[in-house]
Write a protein that holds these residues in place. Structure first.
Motif, mmCIF file in Angstrom:
data_model
loop_
_atom_site.group_PDB
_atom_site.id
_atom_site.type_symbol
_atom_site.label_atom_id
_atom_site.label_comp_id
_atom_site.label_asym_id
_atom_site.label_seq_id
_atom_site.Cartn_x
_atom_site.Cartn_y
_atom_site.Cartn_z
ATOM 1 N N GLY A 104 -12.047 -0.553 -26.840
ATOM 2 C CA GLY A 104 -13.091 -1.184 -26.056
ATOM 3 C C GLY A 104 -13.503 -0.350 -24.865
ATOM 4 N N PRO A 105 -14.418 -0.875 -24.043
ATOM 5 C CA PRO A 105 -15.037 -0.099 -22.970
ATOM 6 C C PRO A 105 -14.236 -0.039 -21.673
ATOM 7 N N LEU A 106 -12.949 0.271 -21.761
ATOM 8 C CA LEU A 106 -12.115 0.456 -20.579
ATOM 9 C C LEU A 106 -11.445 1.823 -20.645
ATOM 10 N N THR A 107 -11.567 2.586 -19.548
ATOM 11 C CA THR A 107 -10.886 3.870 -19.405
ATOM 12 C C THR A 107 -9.809 3.753 -18.344
ATOM 13 N N LEU A 108 -8.634 4.275 -18.639
ATOM 14 C CA LEU A 108 -7.508 4.264 -17.711
ATOM 15 C C LEU A 108 -7.241 5.673 -17.211
ATOM 16 N N VAL A 109 -7.108 5.839 -15.900
ATOM 17 C CA VAL A 109 -6.709 7.121 -15.329
ATOM 18 C C VAL A 109 -5.204 7.085 -15.114
ATOM 19 N N LEU A 110 -4.497 8.011 -15.768
ATOM 20 C CA LEU A 110 -3.040 7.985 -15.837
ATOM 21 C C LEU A 110 -2.471 9.373 -15.541
ATOM 22 N N PRO A 111 -1.189 9.450 -15.149
ATOM 23 C CA PRO A 111 -0.554 10.772 -14.995
ATOM 24 C C PRO A 111 -0.521 11.507 -16.328
ATOM 25 N N PRO A 134 -12.031 4.210 -28.260
ATOM 26 C CA PRO A 134 -13.311 3.611 -28.646
ATOM 27 C C PRO A 134 -13.181 2.763 -29.897
ATOM 28 N N GLN A 135 -14.241 2.031 -30.173
ATOM 29 C CA GLN A 135 -14.296 1.237 -31.388
ATOM 30 C C GLN A 135 -15.030 2.000 -32.490
ATOM 31 N N GLY A 136 -14.877 1.565 -33.708
ATOM 32 C CA GLY A 136 -15.724 2.004 -34.809
ATOM 33 C C GLY A 136 -15.587 3.455 -35.204
ATOM 34 N N PHE A 137 -16.730 4.112 -35.406
ATOM 35 C CA PHE A 137 -16.781 5.468 -35.950
ATOM 36 C C PHE A 137 -15.942 6.441 -35.129
#
Length: 346
Positions: A104-111, A134-137
């Protein structure tokens, strides 16, 4: 080339990009990515310009095609949590967010995980990485490749984001070998970007998931980023979409317009019109009923259409800041920012 007639190909289209529907494009996209090339692909948010995130030449091609400054990091896209754990270190709260919102449309900034194969160009030299599933293709393509894809939006840096294959072709068609056409994107806005810092959660970029929905999962208020940030102010850019000037059409943008000035195009919202709307050079309504989800899906395509009208300025009617309105207004403010500060220029 799918999607255009032979006549259209003969009358001056500069595009060299092959355009294939998602049902036909998987094998061709996979072969190009394996060869270190870049491919425009559909996601549920916007179209992405994808390259193998472990291949420095591929990542460099992304920056070259977009004209993107290399201090601006890219999002690495993964096919699932197993792949994500190979490149990033998850705290408990970030894991909870991934479980709730991926794909889905969430991005996480991680170490960044020690020994991760991600090329340093992706992270712009930071010790963190921005990750999304992301979803799908897109997710299917990453799973087939077996490696993360770096995939910023498929448009020239600082310009309006592409939400259709046609918009990608008009902008980058002469610079990339393949566009996979999945039709208009569903969300129409880039992903929300958040970063967990101890007992706090910071919203680096509002996007396709409303802040209150994220807060409902974490049980914590989202801390907001300063409006002008990154290279424009001398700070490090932690995530994409943080430059003060971004998402800009060729026309100037005037937000919160209560009236339309002579010669302006109007980007309307809801059932009530700004004074002088009838005299606008062109007008499109993001959502006649005032639905913010519909407005988000239409934002970039309507801006592109009004930009093509020839008007020197696009006036934008006020849009509520609630829900997805926060992300819509974020894009509009950055589109309206002075153009001389785009990409860090003073």
């Amino acid at each position: 080339m799918a999607g255009y007639s032979n006549a259209e190909k003969k009358i001056g289209r500069a595009s060299v990009a092959e355009i294939l529907k998602t049902g036909e494009g998987m094998e061709r996209a996979l072969a190009l990515l394996e060869a270190g090339q870049v491919v425009a692909i559909p996601t549920e948010t916007v179209y992405g310009l994808a390259g193998d995130a472990t291949n420095g030449e591929a990542v460099a091609r992304i920056f070259e095609a977009k004209g993107r400054p290399r201090f601006n990091p890219l999002i690495a896209h993964v096919s699932g949590l197993v792949m994500a754990h190979e490149v990033a270190v998850f705290d408990t709260l970030s894991e909870k967010l991934a479980q709730a919102f991926w794909p889905g449309p969430l991005t996480l900034v991680l170490p960044l995980a020690k020994g991760a194969a991600i090329h340093p160009l992706v992270t712009a030299g930071l010790d963190t990485i921005a990750l999304r599933m992301p979803q799908g293709f897109g997710s299917q393509l990453i799973a087939r490749l077996g490696r993360p894809l770096a995939a910023p939006s498929a448009n020239s840096s600082g310009r309006i984001t592409a939400t259709t294959a046609e918009a990608v072709e008009a902008d980058l068609g002469g610079k990339i070998p393949l566009i996979v056409d999945g039709g208009p994107t569903e969300v129409g806005l880039e992903s929300s970007i958040v970063k967990v810092e101890g007992a706090t959660v910071r919203l680096l970029r509002p996007g396709g998931i409303a802040a209150e929905v994220i807060e409902a999962v974490t049980g914590l208020p989202l801390l907001r980023q300063a409006a002008n940030t990154g290279a424009n102010t001398g700070e490090r850019v932690e995530a994409p979409g943080m430059l003060a000037s971004h998402y800009a059409p060729n026309a100037a943008v005037r937000v919160g317009a209560a009236s339309v000035r002579p010669g302006e195009a109007l980007l309307a919202f809801g059932p009530n019109r700004a004074a002088g709307a009838a005299e606008a050079a062109a007008m499109l309504n993001l959502s006649p009923s005032g639905d913010l989800r519909e407005a988000a899906a239409n934002l970039f395509s309507h801006m592109q259409a009004l930009d093509r009208s020839g008007a020197k300025t696009i006036a934008v009617e006020p849009i509520p800041d609630a829900g997805l309105g926060e992300a819509i207004n974020d894009r509009l403010r950055r589109a309206a920012a002075p153009r001389d500060i785009r990409e860090g220029r003073k």
